[in-house]
Design a protein around this motif. Structure first.
Motif, PDB file in Angstrom:
ATOM      1  N   MET A 184     -34.063   7.420  11.531  1.00 54.19           N
ATOM      2  CA  MET A 184     -32.271   7.949  12.101  1.00 54.19           C
ATOM      3  C   MET A 184     -31.587   9.339  11.792  1.00 54.19           C
ATOM      4  O   MET A 184     -31.467   8.851  10.819  1.00 54.19           O
ATOM      5  CB  MET A 184     -32.274   6.927  13.198  1.00 54.19           C
ATOM      6  CG  MET A 184     -31.738   8.052  14.576  1.00 54.19           C
ATOM      7  SD  MET A 184     -31.040   6.992  16.201  1.00 54.19           S
ATOM      8  CE  MET A 184     -32.308   6.488  16.622  1.00 54.19           C
ATOM      9  N   THR A 185     -31.689  10.258  12.142  1.00 49.07           N
ATOM     10  CA  THR A 185     -30.389  11.087  11.622  1.00 49.07           C
ATOM     11  C   THR A 185     -29.790  10.415  11.878  1.00 49.07           C
ATOM     12  O   THR A 185     -28.916  10.219  13.478  1.00 49.07           O
ATOM     13  CB  THR A 185     -31.218  12.378  11.803  1.00 49.07           C
ATOM     14  OG1 THR A 185     -31.070  12.697  12.655  1.00 49.07           O
ATOM     15  CG2 THR A 185     -32.174  12.539  11.014  1.00 49.07           C
ATOM     16  N   TYR A 186     -27.906  11.394  11.878  1.00 50.58           N
ATOM     17  CA  TYR A 186     -27.010  11.494  12.296  1.00 50.58           C
ATOM     18  C   TYR A 186     -27.385  12.323  13.263  1.00 50.58           C
ATOM     19  O   TYR A 186     -26.630  11.838  14.746  1.00 50.58           O
ATOM     20  CB  TYR A 186     -25.601  11.790  11.741  1.00 50.58           C
ATOM     21  CG  TYR A 186     -25.905  10.794  10.555  1.00 50.58           C
ATOM     22  CD1 TYR A 186     -24.747   9.898  10.722  1.00 50.58           C
ATOM     23  CD2 TYR A 186     -25.512  11.107   9.269  1.00 50.58           C
ATOM     24  CE1 TYR A 186     -24.549   9.256   9.560  1.00 50.58           C
ATOM     25  CE2 TYR A 186     -25.546   9.929   7.802  1.00 50.58           C
ATOM     26  CZ  TYR A 186     -24.584   8.772   8.256  1.00 50.58           C
ATOM     27  OH  TYR A 186     -24.653   8.365   7.283  1.00 50.58           O
ATOM     28  N   ASP A 187     -27.963  13.477  13.657  1.00 51.31           N
ATOM     29  CA  ASP A 187     -28.154  14.412  15.039  1.00 51.31           C
ATOM     30  C   ASP A 187     -28.448  13.342  15.908  1.00 51.31           C
ATOM     31  O   ASP A 187     -27.712  13.747  17.024  1.00 51.31           O
ATOM     32  CB  ASP A 187     -28.636  15.398  14.287  1.00 51.31           C
ATOM     33  CG  ASP A 187     -27.538  16.175  13.389  1.00 51.31           C
ATOM     34  OD1 ASP A 187     -27.220  16.770  13.957  1.00 51.31           O
ATOM     35  OD2 ASP A 187     -28.272  17.352  13.545  1.00 51.31           O
ATOM     36  N   GLN A 188     -29.882  12.733  15.805  1.00 52.92           N
ATOM     37  CA  GLN A 188     -30.456  12.375  16.276  1.00 52.92           C
ATOM     38  C   GLN A 188     -29.038  11.443  17.177  1.00 52.92           C
ATOM     39  O   GLN A 188     -29.983  10.361  18.409  1.00 52.92           O
ATOM     40  CB  GLN A 188     -31.734  11.163  16.376  1.00 52.92           C
ATOM     41  CG  GLN A 188     -32.968  12.163  15.618  1.00 52.92           C
ATOM     42  CD  GLN A 188     -34.031  11.822  14.801  1.00 52.92           C
ATOM     43  OE1 GLN A 188     -33.788  11.123  13.815  1.00 52.92           O
ATOM     44  NE2 GLN A 188     -34.911  12.436  14.989  1.00 52.92           N
ATOM     45  N   LEU A 189     -28.962  10.889  16.757  1.00 47.86           N
ATOM     46  CA  LEU A 189     -27.683   8.855  16.992  1.00 47.86           C
ATOM     47  C   LEU A 189     -26.613   9.917  18.037  1.00 47.86           C
ATOM     48  O   LEU A 189     -26.300   9.260  18.628  1.00 47.86           O
ATOM     49  CB  LEU A 189     -27.368   7.969  15.850  1.00 47.86           C
ATOM     50  CG  LEU A 189     -26.455   7.815  16.125  1.00 47.86           C
ATOM     51  CD1 LEU A 189     -27.270   5.918  16.959  1.00 47.86           C
ATOM     52  CD2 LEU A 189     -25.747   6.396  14.561  1.00 47.86           C
ATOM     53  N   ALA A 190     -26.452  11.154  18.005  1.00 46.21           N
ATOM     54  CA  ALA A 190     -24.933  12.050  18.012  1.00 46.21           C
ATOM     55  C   ALA A 190     -26.092  11.618  19.539  1.00 46.21           C
ATOM     56  O   ALA A 190     -25.046  11.865  20.452  1.00 46.21           O
ATOM     57  CB  ALA A 190     -24.896  12.668  16.876  1.00 46.21           C
ATOM     58  N   GLU A 191     -26.965  12.422  20.058  1.00 49.28           N
ATOM     59  CA  GLU A 191     -27.556  12.570  21.069  1.00 49.28           C
ATOM     60  C   GLU A 191     -27.743  11.154  21.868  1.00 49.28           C
ATOM     61  O   GLU A 191     -27.726  11.252  22.701  1.00 49.28           O
ATOM     62  CB  GLU A 191     -29.271  13.142  20.465  1.00 49.28           C
ATOM     63  CG  GLU A 191     -29.113  15.088  20.450  1.00 49.28           C
ATOM     64  CD  GLU A 191     -29.944  15.120  20.023  1.00 49.28           C
ATOM     65  OE1 GLU A 191     -31.599  14.588  20.284  1.00 49.28           O
ATOM     66  OE2 GLU A 191     -30.436  16.167  19.089  1.00 49.28           O
ATOM     67  N   LYS A 192     -28.352  10.524  21.579  1.00 48.84           N
ATOM     68  CA  LYS A 192     -28.602   8.803  22.079  1.00 48.84           C
ATOM     69  C   LYS A 192     -27.616   8.310  22.854  1.00 48.84           C
ATOM     70  O   LYS A 192     -27.264   8.259  23.630  1.00 48.84           O
ATOM     71  CB  LYS A 192     -29.119   7.273  20.997  1.00 48.84           C
ATOM     72  CG  LYS A 192     -30.608   8.750  21.420  1.00 48.84           C
ATOM     73  CD  LYS A 192     -31.607   7.335  20.184  1.00 48.84           C
ATOM     74  CE  LYS A 192     -33.291   7.527  19.794  1.00 48.84           C
ATOM     75  NZ  LYS A 192     -33.582   7.917  21.171  1.00 48.84           N
ATOM     76  N   LEU A 193     -25.908   8.566  21.602  1.00 44.68           N
ATOM     77  CA  LEU A 193     -24.452   8.673  21.720  1.00 44.68           C
ATOM     78  C   LEU A 193     -23.857   9.049  23.305  1.00 44.68           C
ATOM     79  O   LEU A 193     -23.842   8.483  23.964  1.00 44.68           O
ATOM     80  CB  LEU A 193     -23.581   7.766  20.518  1.00 44.68           C
ATOM     81  CG  LEU A 193     -23.825   6.989  19.611  1.00 44.68           C
ATOM     82  CD1 LEU A 193     -23.343   7.315  18.541  1.00 44.68           C
ATOM     83  CD2 LEU A 193     -23.737   5.627  20.126  1.00 44.68           C
TER      84      LEU A 193
END
Length: 52
Positions: free
Chosen positions: A1-10
């Motif tokens: 998982m990328t940081y961008d993907q994690l940011a979206e999920k958060l």
């Protein structure tokens, strides 16, 4: 998982963090246990086992 993907999920979970802030927190190693649990929940973690 990328940081961008994690940011979206958060963000979906109500935690306002962008990918740049995430990168900084992880690289510094400076984040709270609450934030760690929020990340685990955001990525779909259902359980965590800590071994002695």
């Amino acid at each position: 998982m990328t940081y961008d993907q994690l940011a979206e999920k958060l963000i979906e979970a109500g935690v306002n963090e962008n990918s740049r802030n995430l990168r900084n927190k992880v690289s510094r190693g400076g984040f709270s246990a609450v934030f760690f649990v929020q990340c685990l929940k955001a990525i779909g973690c259902k359980s965590l086992t800590l071994e002695e």
